[in-house]
Design an enzyme around this catalytic site. Sequence first.
Site, PDB file in Angstrom:
ATOM      1  N   ASP A   1      -1.802  13.268  41.074  1.00  0.00           N
ATOM      2  CA  ASP A   1      -2.259  13.183  39.689  1.00  0.00           C
ATOM      3  C   ASP A   1      -1.528  12.058  38.964  1.00  0.00           C
ATOM      4  O   ASP A   1      -0.307  12.089  38.815  1.00  0.00           O
ATOM      5  CB  ASP A   1      -2.004  14.518  38.980  1.00  0.00           C
ATOM      6  CG  ASP A   1      -2.548  14.508  37.559  1.00  0.00           C
ATOM      7  OD1 ASP A   1      -3.772  14.670  37.388  1.00  0.00           O
ATOM      8  OD2 ASP A   1      -1.742  14.329  36.611  1.00  0.00           O
TER       9      ASP A   1
ATOM     10  N   LEU B   1      11.111  23.671  35.078  1.00  0.00           N
ATOM     11  CA  LEU B   1      12.375  24.131  35.644  1.00  0.00           C
ATOM     12  C   LEU B   1      13.444  24.313  34.571  1.00  0.00           C
ATOM     13  O   LEU B   1      14.301  25.166  34.675  1.00  0.00           O
ATOM     14  CB  LEU B   1      12.860  23.145  36.708  1.00  0.00           C
ATOM     15  CG  LEU B   1      11.905  23.046  37.908  1.00  0.00           C
ATOM     16  CD1 LEU B   1      12.280  21.855  38.773  1.00  0.00           C
ATOM     17  CD2 LEU B   1      11.939  24.314  38.726  1.00  0.00           C
TER      18      LEU B   1
ATOM     19  N   GLY C   1      -1.702  20.103  43.468  1.00  0.00           N
ATOM     20  CA  GLY C   1      -1.560  18.672  43.243  1.00  0.00           C
ATOM     21  C   GLY C   1      -0.118  18.293  42.962  1.00  0.00           C
ATOM     22  O   GLY C   1       0.696  19.128  42.543  1.00  0.00           O
TER      23      GLY C   1
ATOM     24  N   THR D   1       2.767  13.115  38.801  1.00  0.00           N
ATOM     25  CA  THR D   1       3.624  11.918  38.837  1.00  0.00           C
ATOM     26  C   THR D   1       4.240  11.574  37.492  1.00  0.00           C
ATOM     27  O   THR D   1       4.905  10.547  37.352  1.00  0.00           O
ATOM     28  CB  THR D   1       2.838  10.701  39.370  1.00  0.00           C
ATOM     29  OG1 THR D   1       1.733  10.432  38.482  1.00  0.00           O
ATOM     30  CG2 THR D   1       2.312  10.950  40.775  1.00  0.00           C
TER      31      THR D   1
ATOM     32  N   LYS E   1      -6.371   8.762  34.432  1.00  0.00           N
ATOM     33  CA  LYS E   1      -6.806   9.200  33.100  1.00  0.00           C
ATOM     34  C   LYS E   1      -6.925   8.003  32.163  1.00  0.00           C
ATOM     35  O   LYS E   1      -6.200   7.021  32.305  1.00  0.00           O
ATOM     36  CB  LYS E   1      -5.813  10.211  32.510  1.00  0.00           C
ATOM     37  CG  LYS E   1      -5.496  11.375  33.449  1.00  0.00           C
ATOM     38  CD  LYS E   1      -4.461  12.308  32.844  1.00  0.00           C
ATOM     39  CE  LYS E   1      -4.025  13.358  33.837  1.00  0.00           C
ATOM     40  NZ  LYS E   1      -3.085  12.833  34.849  1.00  0.00           N
TER      41      LYS E   1
ATOM     42  N   GLN F   1      -8.016  19.573  32.295  1.00  0.00           N
ATOM     43  CA  GLN F   1      -6.595  19.670  32.636  1.00  0.00           C
ATOM     44  C   GLN F   1      -5.795  19.977  31.370  1.00  0.00           C
ATOM     45  O   GLN F   1      -5.831  19.210  30.411  1.00  0.00           O
ATOM     46  CB  GLN F   1      -6.112  18.364  33.282  1.00  0.00           C
ATOM     47  CG  GLN F   1      -4.684  18.451  33.779  1.00  0.00           C
ATOM     48  CD  GLN F   1      -4.171  17.160  34.388  1.00  0.00           C
ATOM     49  OE1 GLN F   1      -3.119  16.651  33.994  1.00  0.00           O
ATOM     50  NE2 GLN F   1      -4.902  16.610  35.343  1.00  0.00           N
TER      51      GLN F   1
ATOM     52  N   GLU G   1       9.591  22.567  48.907  1.00  0.00           N
ATOM     53  CA  GLU G   1       9.516  24.010  48.655  1.00  0.00           C
ATOM     54  C   GLU G   1       8.164  24.411  48.060  1.00  0.00           C
ATOM     55  O   GLU G   1       7.646  25.490  48.335  1.00  0.00           O
ATOM     56  CB  GLU G   1      10.643  24.406  47.700  1.00  0.00           C
ATOM     57  CG  GLU G   1      10.778  25.886  47.432  1.00  0.00           C
ATOM     58  CD  GLU G   1      11.903  26.158  46.450  1.00  0.00           C
ATOM     59  OE1 GLU G   1      11.651  26.063  45.231  1.00  0.00           O
ATOM     60  OE2 GLU G   1      13.040  26.429  46.896  1.00  0.00           O
TER      61      GLU G   1
ATOM     62  N   ILE H   1      10.172  19.588  45.959  1.00  0.00           N
ATOM     63  CA  ILE H   1       8.837  19.115  46.349  1.00  0.00           C
ATOM     64  C   ILE H   1       8.394  19.800  47.651  1.00  0.00           C
ATOM     65  O   ILE H   1       7.284  20.310  47.751  1.00  0.00           O
ATOM     66  CB  ILE H   1       8.824  17.575  46.504  1.00  0.00           C
ATOM     67  CG1 ILE H   1       9.048  16.915  45.138  1.00  0.00           C
ATOM     68  CG2 ILE H   1       7.504  17.107  47.115  1.00  0.00           C
ATOM     69  CD1 ILE H   1       9.333  15.422  45.205  1.00  0.00           C
TER      70      ILE H   1
ATOM     71  N   LYS I   1      13.703  16.200  46.433  1.00  0.00           N
ATOM     72  CA  LYS I   1      12.894  16.440  47.629  1.00  0.00           C
ATOM     73  C   LYS I   1      12.881  17.909  48.036  1.00  0.00           C
ATOM     74  O   LYS I   1      11.886  18.396  48.578  1.00  0.00           O
ATOM     75  CB  LYS I   1      13.386  15.551  48.773  1.00  0.00           C
ATOM     76  CG  LYS I   1      13.103  14.078  48.524  1.00  0.00           C
ATOM     77  CD  LYS I   1      13.560  13.187  49.664  1.00  0.00           C
ATOM     78  CE  LYS I   1      13.183  11.729  49.393  1.00  0.00           C
ATOM     79  NZ  LYS I   1      13.608  10.832  50.483  1.00  0.00           N
TER      80      LYS I   1
ATOM     81  N   TYR J   1       1.373   7.160  32.088  1.00  0.00           N
ATOM     82  CA  TYR J   1       2.651   7.431  32.744  1.00  0.00           C
ATOM     83  C   TYR J   1       3.406   6.139  33.095  1.00  0.00           C
ATOM     84  O   TYR J   1       4.576   6.201  33.451  1.00  0.00           O
ATOM     85  CB  TYR J   1       2.451   8.250  34.022  1.00  0.00           C
ATOM     86  CG  TYR J   1       1.725   9.565  33.831  1.00  0.00           C
ATOM     87  CD1 TYR J   1       1.578  10.143  32.570  1.00  0.00           C
ATOM     88  CD2 TYR J   1       1.168  10.242  34.923  1.00  0.00           C
ATOM     89  CE1 TYR J   1       0.898  11.333  32.400  1.00  0.00           C
ATOM     90  CE2 TYR J   1       0.500  11.443  34.765  1.00  0.00           C
ATOM     91  CZ  TYR J   1       0.359  11.982  33.499  1.00  0.00           C
ATOM     92  OH  TYR J   1      -0.311  13.173  33.343  1.00  0.00           O
TER      93      TYR J   1
ATOM     94  N   HIS K   1      -7.911  11.506  28.832  1.00  0.00           N
ATOM     95  CA  HIS K   1      -6.571  12.088  28.757  1.00  0.00           C
ATOM     96  C   HIS K   1      -6.397  12.997  27.543  1.00  0.00           C
ATOM     97  O   HIS K   1      -5.777  14.060  27.636  1.00  0.00           O
ATOM     98  CB  HIS K   1      -5.524  10.966  28.724  1.00  0.00           C
ATOM     99  CG  HIS K   1      -4.187  11.390  29.258  1.00  0.00           C
ATOM    100  ND1 HIS K   1      -3.302  10.522  29.851  1.00  0.00           N
ATOM    101  CD2 HIS K   1      -3.575  12.594  29.300  1.00  0.00           C
ATOM    102  CE1 HIS K   1      -2.215  11.172  30.229  1.00  0.00           C
ATOM    103  NE2 HIS K   1      -2.359  12.428  29.889  1.00  0.00           N
TER     104      HIS K   1
END
Length: 306
Positions: free
Chosen positions: A50, A215, A20, A23, A84, A184, A275, A273, A270, A55, A111
Amino acid sequence: MDPTRQKVKLNDGHFIPVLGFGTYAPEEVAKNEALEFTPFAIEVGFRHIDCAHFYQNEEQVGQAIQRKIAVGTVKREDIFCTSKVLCLVRPALERSLKNLQLDYVDLYIIHFPLALKPGKELLPKDENGKLIFDSVDLCHTWEALEKCKDAGLTKSIGVSNFNHKQLEKILNKLGLKYKPVCNQVECHPYLNQRKLLDFCKSHEIVLVAYASQLLSISEIPSRVNPNHPVLLEDPVLSAIAQKHKKTAALVALRYQIQRGVVVLAKGNNKKWIKENMQVFEFELTPEDVKAIDGLNRNIRYYEFHL
């Protein structure tokens, strides 16, 4: 095999894509990132999006999805969209559907295992800055989700950030009509959630992993504990990645998929994403998986203070 077709069957008969696109982003960039990166994610093959009212970018995600539908990249039925709820289930879902420009979501989940006091503020707080919670029972919230499913506003219903005792409360509820299809939770090699995963599997509940490939600790400073080691700099992950000629982030994603976990990938550029779609191009050996299992430290990066 076409990566867009790799799915897991839920306990209600519907299917969820194993990979997924998450966002969530820091508030100051959430809207812009949703507009820029969601359509690109769909272009490169993501079909599971998602979202959450929390958010504060569902309107922009909705615009992105509609844009890709309008140009023929996808049809509505190709997209698996999750949202959610924080409080007031039916009105919250109707608001999310309006923002997303959808007639239904594919998955609607609680949530957090608590409800916030309804009101105009996203996170209502008292004069001391403490969150104000609602006294509504989890089981009553679940009943409201069941009614949304019956009304056709969502195809499936599930939960997020629940431990096994909170899951049991729903599963043992008198008159339970539908079991949660998923839970989740934060899940990655430093927090592999083995006991919770086993519990969920025993009840046909799919574990969905977020924060699976952080990351850097600076990625979301307001939510991520800065004192923890950086997962993707781990030497074991790095060695396995080098062996497969992939990145440590891809190894972290592949690890979840091979455990039967649905995994959410993030990316605020990008290159990353695109990758992420390489996760279907290789397979970890049993020795790789065992080595990654050994990294578990029960480190929780996300601290919500709820």
